[in-house]
Structures are given as C-alpha cells and as structure tokens.
Design an enzyme around this catalytic site. Structure first.
Site, PDB file in Angstrom:
ATOM      1  N   HIS A  53       0.891  -1.173   0.000  1.00  0.00           N
ATOM      2  CA  HIS A  53       0.000   0.000   0.000  1.00  0.00           C
ATOM      3  C   HIS A  53       0.913   1.202   0.000  1.00  0.00           C
ATOM      4  O   HIS A  53       1.690   1.373   0.941  1.00  0.00           O
ATOM      5  CB  HIS A  53      -0.805   0.088   1.307  1.00  0.00           C
ATOM      6  CG  HIS A  53      -1.865  -0.954   1.460  1.00  0.00           C
ATOM      7  ND1 HIS A  53      -2.615  -1.054   2.615  1.00  0.00           N
ATOM      8  CD2 HIS A  53      -2.325  -1.903   0.616  1.00  0.00           C
ATOM      9  CE1 HIS A  53      -3.488  -2.036   2.464  1.00  0.00           C
ATOM     10  NE2 HIS A  53      -3.326  -2.577   1.275  1.00  0.00           N
ATOM     11  N   TYR A  69     -11.139   6.846  -0.580  1.00  0.00           N
ATOM     12  CA  TYR A  69     -11.290   5.909  -1.687  1.00  0.00           C
ATOM     13  C   TYR A  69     -12.111   6.473  -2.836  1.00  0.00           C
ATOM     14  O   TYR A  69     -12.928   5.776  -3.426  1.00  0.00           O
ATOM     15  CB  TYR A  69     -11.889   4.586  -1.187  1.00  0.00           C
ATOM     16  CG  TYR A  69     -10.883   3.790  -0.380  1.00  0.00           C
ATOM     17  CD1 TYR A  69      -9.866   3.084  -1.017  1.00  0.00           C
ATOM     18  CD2 TYR A  69     -10.916   3.783   1.012  1.00  0.00           C
ATOM     19  CE1 TYR A  69      -8.924   2.379  -0.292  1.00  0.00           C
ATOM     20  CE2 TYR A  69      -9.971   3.075   1.754  1.00  0.00           C
ATOM     21  CZ  TYR A  69      -8.988   2.370   1.081  1.00  0.00           C
ATOM     22  OH  TYR A  69      -8.048   1.673   1.799  1.00  0.00           O
TER      23      TYR A  69
END
Ligand code: CS2
Ligand code: MN
Length: 357
Positions: A272, A331
C-alpha cells in the site's frame, strides 16, 4: 509490480469496475466480500461469483483485503477454534478459486483510527488525519458513531456496524491481553492456517497497525521493524508475510520504511503506497502520493521495492479528495486514479534509470 486498485464490490463502492478498467496500467483489483461478518465462512459460490464479475470487466482479482479475524482469535478465547476452522474453510475456498493473497490485520477492536475523515487543506481539498490529543478525548463508542456519520453514507472498512454493538464488551475482553499474549495468539493462528496456505499457495499479508502505536490502551504488535521481523521469524515460512503499508508504518517518523522493505525481502506480499505528513509526535495528515506533498520519499520507497525484486500487487492508498467528490473517505476515484498514475510514473522512471546505469 502489479498495479491494482481496491474495490469494495458493486453494492458498496462509488467506483465501478468499468471505471477502474479505464485507468492506464491497472490490471487487477483487491477486493472482498464486504457483507460477510468477521468469523463466518466465505462460501465458494460467492467467491466464484465475485471472481466472474471482476473477470467479465477485463480485470483480475489479485488478492483479498481483508479476510477479517474474529476477535476471539486475537483474544485467545476457547471459541477461537471454531472461528479458526471457519477461516481455514474460507482460505480453502479462496485457494480453490485461484486467489493467492490475503491481507488481514491483527489490531484489537478497531482496524484503523483517524480523528478526522475530511480535514480541509489550504487548497480546499480534504484528507484523513490523526491527532492523538483529539483521540484521547474521545470515548471509543462515540468514535464509531462519528466515523459512521462522516463516511458519506458508505460503510467504512474496519468500521462495519456489527462491530459497534460489541465495543464495550470487547474492551472488557481485551483487559488481560497484552502485547505478548496478542503476539502468541497471532502465532497460534498462523500455525493453524499454515497447512491450508501451503496447500493452496496462499500468501498471508498482515497489515501493520494504524497508527503504529497503541490507541485506547489496546496492544499493538505490528508497528516497527523489530516487531515485524519477530513475527516473520516466529513462523518462518513464506506464506507468513507482510502488507507493506507506507502510511501506517510511516505514521511513526522513527520507522525507516526502506530499511523495513530491505529487512522483509521475500516476505512482502502486497504493498500500500501513500504519503503522509508528520506535524508533531502523534499528529499527521494523509497526503497525496507525491513526494513533495508529504514526509516520505516515495521515489526511494518504490525504488527499494524494485531493488528487492518485489513483483506482487501494489495499490495506491488514501490521498486527497478534490472537487467535492462524494465517495468513501480515502477511496474516491481521484484518490485512486491519481495514485496509480503517480506510482506508474515512479516505476517507469526507476526502470529507465536502471537501464541507463
Ligand atoms: C485500511 C485498513 O490501510 C487501509 O487501507 O483501510 O482498513 C486495511 O484495509 C486493513 O487494516 C487490512 O486488514
Ligand atoms: Mn494500508
């Protein structure tokens, strides 16, 4: 590296597979069966349906984030056996479907914690941020409601409503769980799932604690190089690996991300990548992925991942929300698409510079 985006499923995401497909160089998604509560078996049928849906759009499932761990496993209660059995069946079903990477975390009660999901930056964009002073004043139960109220109507991963009902009880159950006990319970769990992981070649990628220090006095065990290496050694097999989350580990300025990448060589199964801005101890904002927008050197991070030969899935993490986009905080389409574009650019530059050397 395989460029991926996280996708929460057609019922829960503001971004569609068709949109993800349009982002250059994205070949896969990291997804989950969001509606199945932690501890329950993921039926093969549901996994295959999800797989079909993703593949019909021209993408591939590169891994799961997350198959959550039931708290009884973390606490080490007798009923953990049943939940470990369930986890094994889920892994078996994922293996049968050809899915080989599972991201999970071992944080008690809360998955990740932030004090603000939409902190305004000077330019008007918003980011997630953390301020220990604010967290210290919050009752954990209220925290749940606040996250829920500020998530633009989306169910935030790690803050699923079913958890809220048990927060008080859970804190009580964790009363006697210190770092050592939590660590032992993790090792116990990993040894129990080892055979199924090895049979189906499933890589387990533990997500670091976020932030990388104790919150609400709960234990924390995956927060720095020493603790990560301790875990990799305790169950010294490839399946027991790491999600290299730059933002989570980077929340503590003492963590040297590139050093951790080198030390965990061969055991990083997922990355990530996001930047973060340190303000003062215990205070940070998430940042766009650019190096100059935060405290981490993103070029060095991507270069080190290339150097150790990391070729697994990587995804951008939270960034900025701009233009008033309504999405799950962290997101949005912009967050994700911009992040991929930036990471692609870095990878290209690194490969080019390696060729000219
Ligand atoms: C977080 C976590 O880093 C993140 O994206 O949103 O919810 C993360 O997905 C879990 O800790 C992994 O199990
Ligand atoms: Mn992460």
């Amino acid at each position: 590296m395989k460029m991926t985006l996280r996708w929460f499923g057609s019922k829960h995401d503001s971004v569609t597979l068709e949109q993800i497909r349009q982002i250059p160089n994205v070949t896969g998604v990291i997804t989950t069966l969001y509606d199945i509560p932690a501890g329950e078996v993921w039926p093969l049928e549901n996994i295959l349906k999800l797989k079909e849906e993703v593949e019909e759009s021209g993408l591939k499932i590169e891994g799961i984030e997350s198959v959550n761990i039931h708290d009884s496993i973390k606490i080490g209660l007798p009923e953990r056996e049943k939940f470990i059995e369930n986890y094994i069946v889920t892994l078996e079903n994922l293996g049968k479907a050809g899915i080989n990477m599972v991201c999970y975390n071992f944080m008690p009660v809360f998955d990740w914690t932030r004090s603000d999901l939409a902190k305004k930056r000077a330019d008007g964009s918003t980011v997630l941020s953390y301020d220990q002073d604010l967290i210290d004043k919050i009752d954990p139960e209220k925290m749940f409601k606040e996250i829920d109220n500020n998530s633009n109507g989306f169910v935030m991963p790690g803050w699923e409503p079913e958890r809220l009902e048990h927060v008080k009880e859970l804190f009580e159950k964790y009363k006697d769980v210190n770092n050592e006990k939590l660590f032992d319970n993790l090792v116990y769990f990993l040894n129990r799932i080892r055979p199924v992981c090895e049979k189906y070649n499933i890589m387990m990628a533990i997500h670091p604690d976020d932030p990388a220090w104790s919150v609400f006095n709960l234990p924390r065990i995956i927060n720095n190089k020493e603790n990560i290496l301790k875990l990799l050694k305790a169950v010294d097999a490839k399946f027991n690996g790491l999600t290299l989350c730059t933002g989570s580990l980077g929340s503590n300025p003492n963590n040297d991300i590139c050093d951790i990448i080198r030390a965990a060589k061969g055991r990083i199964h997922f990355a990530h990548v996001r930047n973060i801005i340190h303000h003062s101890p215990g205070k940070f904002d998430e940042a766009a992925h650019l190096s100059k927008d935060g405290s981490l050197d993103m070029y060095e991070i991507m270069k080190t991942l290339c150097e150790i030969g990391f070729d697994g899935p990587v995804r951008p993490d939270h960034g900025r929300a701009i233009w008033g986009e309504v999405a799950m905080p962290g997101y949005g389409l912009y967050d994700r698409a911009l992040g991929v574009a930036y990471l692609n650019g870095l990878e290209e530059a690194i490969k080019k510079s390696n060729k000219t050397k």
